[in-house]
Scaffold this active site. Sequence first.
Site, PDB file in Angstrom:
ATOM      1  N   ASP A  24      10.759 -69.533 -21.412  1.00 48.30           N
ATOM      2  CA  ASP A  24       9.631 -68.964 -22.166  1.00 48.30           C
ATOM      3  C   ASP A  24       9.840 -67.747 -22.582  1.00 48.30           C
ATOM      4  OD1 ASP A  24       7.168 -69.442 -23.586  1.00 48.30           O
ATOM      5  OD2 ASP A  24       6.064 -69.165 -21.893  1.00 48.30           O
ATOM      6  N   HIS A  41      14.139 -67.853 -30.853  1.00 46.75           N
ATOM      7  CA  HIS A  41      14.862 -69.243 -30.437  1.00 46.75           C
ATOM      8  C   HIS A  41      16.266 -69.339 -30.592  1.00 46.75           C
ATOM      9  CE1 HIS A  41      10.938 -70.457 -29.922  1.00 46.75           C
ATOM     10  NE2 HIS A  41      10.482 -70.721 -31.203  1.00 46.75           N
ATOM     11  N   LEU A 135      28.612 -79.913 -13.479  1.00 49.34           N
ATOM     12  CA  LEU A 135      27.195 -79.641 -13.467  1.00 49.34           C
ATOM     13  C   LEU A 135      26.623 -80.656 -14.225  1.00 49.34           C
ATOM     14  CD1 LEU A 135      25.116 -77.232 -13.390  1.00 49.34           C
ATOM     15  CD2 LEU A 135      25.742 -76.527 -15.347  1.00 49.34           C
TER      16      LEU A 135
HETATM   17  C1  IPE Z   1       6.515 -74.343 -22.289  1.00 50.29           C
HETATM   18  O1  IPE Z   1       6.435 -73.086 -23.123  1.00 50.29           O
HETATM   19  C2  IPE Z   1       7.456 -75.315 -22.867  1.00 50.29           C
HETATM   20  C3  IPE Z   1       8.715 -74.956 -23.030  1.00 50.29           C
HETATM   21  C4  IPE Z   1       9.275 -73.671 -22.676  1.00 50.29           C
HETATM   22  C5  IPE Z   1       9.558 -75.863 -23.807  1.00 50.29           C
HETATM   23  P1  IPE Z   1       5.027 -73.012 -23.960  1.00 50.29           P
HETATM   24  O2  IPE Z   1       5.133 -71.695 -24.501  1.00 50.29           O
HETATM   25  O3  IPE Z   1       4.941 -74.358 -24.965  1.00 50.29           O
HETATM   26  O4  IPE Z   1       3.998 -73.173 -22.713  1.00 50.29           O
HETATM   27  P2  IPE Z   1       2.404 -72.574 -22.949  1.00 50.29           P
HETATM   28  O5  IPE Z   1       1.759 -73.322 -24.302  1.00 50.29           O
HETATM   29  O6  IPE Z   1       2.178 -71.305 -23.086  1.00 50.29           O
HETATM   30  O7  IPE Z   1       1.797 -73.206 -21.625  1.00 50.29           O
HETATM   31  C1  IPE Z   2       9.931 -70.879 -25.362  1.00 55.44           C
HETATM   32  O1  IPE Z   2       9.406 -69.795 -26.169  1.00 55.44           O
HETATM   33  C2  IPE Z   2      10.540 -71.928 -26.399  1.00 55.44           C
HETATM   34  C3  IPE Z   2       9.623 -73.043 -26.687  1.00 55.44           C
HETATM   35  C4  IPE Z   2       8.404 -73.301 -26.235  1.00 55.44           C
HETATM   36  C5  IPE Z   2      10.279 -74.212 -27.667  1.00 55.44           C
HETATM   37  P1  IPE Z   2       8.228 -69.585 -26.883  1.00 55.44           P
HETATM   38  O2  IPE Z   2       8.264 -69.940 -28.403  1.00 55.44           O
HETATM   39  O3  IPE Z   2       6.983 -70.312 -26.492  1.00 55.44           O
HETATM   40  O4  IPE Z   2       8.002 -67.878 -26.873  1.00 55.44           O
HETATM   41  P2  IPE Z   2       6.395 -67.430 -26.718  1.00 55.44           P
HETATM   42  O5  IPE Z   2       6.011 -67.847 -25.307  1.00 55.44           O
HETATM   43  O6  IPE Z   2       5.581 -67.555 -27.915  1.00 55.44           O
HETATM   44  O7  IPE Z   2       6.822 -65.779 -26.677  1.00 55.44           O
HETATM   45 MG    MG Z   3       5.802 -69.806 -24.868  1.00 50.44          MG
END
Ligand code: IPE
Ligand code: IPE
Ligand code: MG
Length: 262
Positions: A24, A41, A135
């Site tokens: 995240d 990303h 792995l």
């Molecule tokens: C969780 O991250 C899902 C992934 C990392 C794929 P999100 O950014 O979507 O989670 P929330 O919405 O903050 O809980």
């Molecule tokens: C996690 O990073 C990746 C996915 C959920 C695909 P985010 O896109 O949720 O990044 P933040 O949380 O908005 O910074």
């Molecule tokens: Mg996020």
Amino acid sequence: MFASSTRNIPAVRAVPRHLAIIMDGNGRWAKQRFLPRVAGHKQGVETVRRVVGACIERGIEYLTLFAFSSENWRRPSEEVSFLMNLFVTALEREVGRLHGNGVRLRVVGDLAAFEPRLIDLIRRGENLTADNRKLTLTVAANYGGRWDLIQAFNGLALAYPEKAGNYTENDLQPFLAMSYAPEPDLFIRTGGEQRISNFLLWQLAYCELFFTDRFWPDFDAALLEEAIASYRRRERRFGRTSEQLPAAPDAVLPAPTLSTDA
Ligand code: IPE
Ligand code: IPE
Ligand code: MG
């Protein structure tokens, strides 16, 4: 079949056998740099490559990465399409390298929602790497813990209707999307949030949790080492008291000396 942590007490190892990560913070990483969210990303894929190497070096057997949740469809459509294209490109570019490094690739989640081209790449990657054992890298894509439980219960009910009302944990286990893996020992979430966000709900029952504020694109082998060190200091009691725990010989093993990055 792997033992369930609520039915049998698993062996505790100095290095987690199965590491599960919520990657995240990509969007915030990009925002901090005045870049579009999707740049985060893209950078996140680089981190995945590094972390796979670091896990192999450390003898971790299973690495599970949450790449796209069943709720991530709620994001702006441009971001969703970018993520889908990124998944395609990453598979095209990385599967050969993964195979060369002895990595078995698995993708779990409701793949029916993906484009045929992506599903085909996933299946081909899984087939190519099926016999690798260094792995097992699982990518959770369009995955949700609740989706997994519902599809497993439905599968079980259809397979053994006569047993309805008497299903056990052991009956359900083979129907879960990750039935090929033991339960995670260590869970890491980057990006500062302290929540599970519908990741592996069943399998995290006794997992050790590690949260860091670091954004995923900045996650590295040194921080992985810190998480493992924290894991090693935990007393995994699985319901017992401290006094009941056996002296764990491998818990006193010195930490492996490894390079800080892979
Ligand atoms: C969780 O991250 C899902 C992934 C990392 C794929 P999100 O950014 O979507 O989670 P929330 O919405 O903050 O809980
Ligand atoms: C996690 O990073 C990746 C996915 C959920 C695909 P985010 O896109 O949720 O990044 P933040 O949380 O908005 O910074
Ligand atoms: Mg996020």
